[in-house]
Design a protein around this motif. Structure first.
Motif, mmCIF file in Angstrom:
data_model
loop_
_atom_site.group_PDB
_atom_site.id
_atom_site.type_symbol
_atom_site.label_atom_id
_atom_site.label_comp_id
_atom_site.label_asym_id
_atom_site.label_seq_id
_atom_site.Cartn_x
_atom_site.Cartn_y
_atom_site.Cartn_z
ATOM 1 N N GLU A 59 0.848 -1.190 0.000
ATOM 2 C CA GLU A 59 0.000 0.000 0.000
ATOM 3 C C GLU A 59 0.885 1.241 0.000
ATOM 4 O OE1 GLU A 59 -3.314 2.178 2.816
ATOM 5 O OE2 GLU A 59 -3.226 -0.002 2.798
ATOM 6 N N GLN A 64 -3.524 4.085 -2.077
ATOM 7 C CA GLN A 64 -3.693 3.180 -3.207
ATOM 8 C C GLN A 64 -2.833 1.939 -2.972
ATOM 9 O OE1 GLN A 64 -2.709 6.012 -6.411
ATOM 10 N NE2 GLN A 64 -4.772 5.610 -7.184
ATOM 11 N N TYR A 83 -3.653 0.758 -7.789
ATOM 12 C CA TYR A 83 -5.059 0.360 -7.835
ATOM 13 C C TYR A 83 -5.827 1.059 -6.716
ATOM 14 C CZ TYR A 83 -3.446 -3.478 -10.807
ATOM 15 O OH TYR A 83 -2.879 -4.225 -11.810
ATOM 16 N N GLU A 84 -7.117 1.255 -6.934
ATOM 17 C CA GLU A 84 -7.971 1.900 -5.936
ATOM 18 C C GLU A 84 -8.394 0.948 -4.831
ATOM 19 O OE1 GLU A 84 -8.639 5.128 -5.749
ATOM 20 O OE2 GLU A 84 -7.462 5.505 -7.545
ATOM 21 N N SER A 85 -8.410 -0.372 -5.119
ATOM 22 C CA SER A 85 -8.890 -1.323 -4.120
ATOM 23 C C SER A 85 -8.052 -2.594 -4.147
ATOM 24 C CB SER A 85 -10.349 -1.686 -4.394
ATOM 25 O OG SER A 85 -10.440 -2.456 -5.586
ATOM 26 N N ALA A 86 -8.115 -3.324 -3.028
ATOM 27 C CA ALA A 86 -7.409 -4.597 -2.941
ATOM 28 C C ALA A 86 -7.971 -5.591 -3.958
ATOM 29 C CB ALA A 86 -7.510 -5.154 -1.523
ATOM 30 N N SER A 88 -9.172 -4.911 -6.931
ATOM 31 C CA SER A 88 -8.594 -4.570 -8.240
ATOM 32 C C SER A 88 -7.158 -5.073 -8.335
ATOM 33 C CB SER A 88 -8.633 -3.065 -8.467
ATOM 34 O OG SER A 88 -9.953 -2.599 -8.524
#
Length: 110
Positions: A59, A64, A83-86, A88
């Motif tokens: 992270e 991000q 990436y915006e999320s885990a 993704s």
């Protein structure tokens, strides 16, 4: 079907990007002083991409998330985009696993 694209950086180093079938870069390499070393990096990605333990899930300070793919010696051989999320990020890892083993190599360094 994915492909590895070899290019030359402004400083003369070689690098590769692993691109998914849609052309999106899913893994980018470090700089290599020779094309042979760059090609060895591609082979290392092919070999290590199937081992889930080789992926560092990280992270950034911005919140991000991203991942690095490591070789057996622990050295990073490629890193992902942010990436915006885990979820993704996991999709990105799965894309590397799916595309790397059979990806063609396109040399654009000349």
């Amino acid at each position: 079907m994915g492909k590895f694209v070899i290019t030359t950086r402004k400083n003369g180093e070689f690098q590769f990007n692993l691109k998914a079938g849609n052309g999106q870069t899913i893994l980018a390499s470090e700089g290599y002083s020779t094309k042979a070393a760059c090609e060895n990096g591609i082979e290392s990605v092919r070999k290590n991409s199937q081992d889930d333990a080789r992926y560092d899930r990280l992270e950034a300070k911005s919140g991000q998330v991203y991942f690095n793919l490591k070789a057996g010696n622990g050295q990073a051989i490629g890193n992902s985009e942010m990436y915006e999320s885990a979820a993704s990020r996991e999709n990105g890892i799965e894309s590397v696993k799916k595309n790397a083993p059979d990806a063609t190599v396109e040399d654009q360094s000349a």
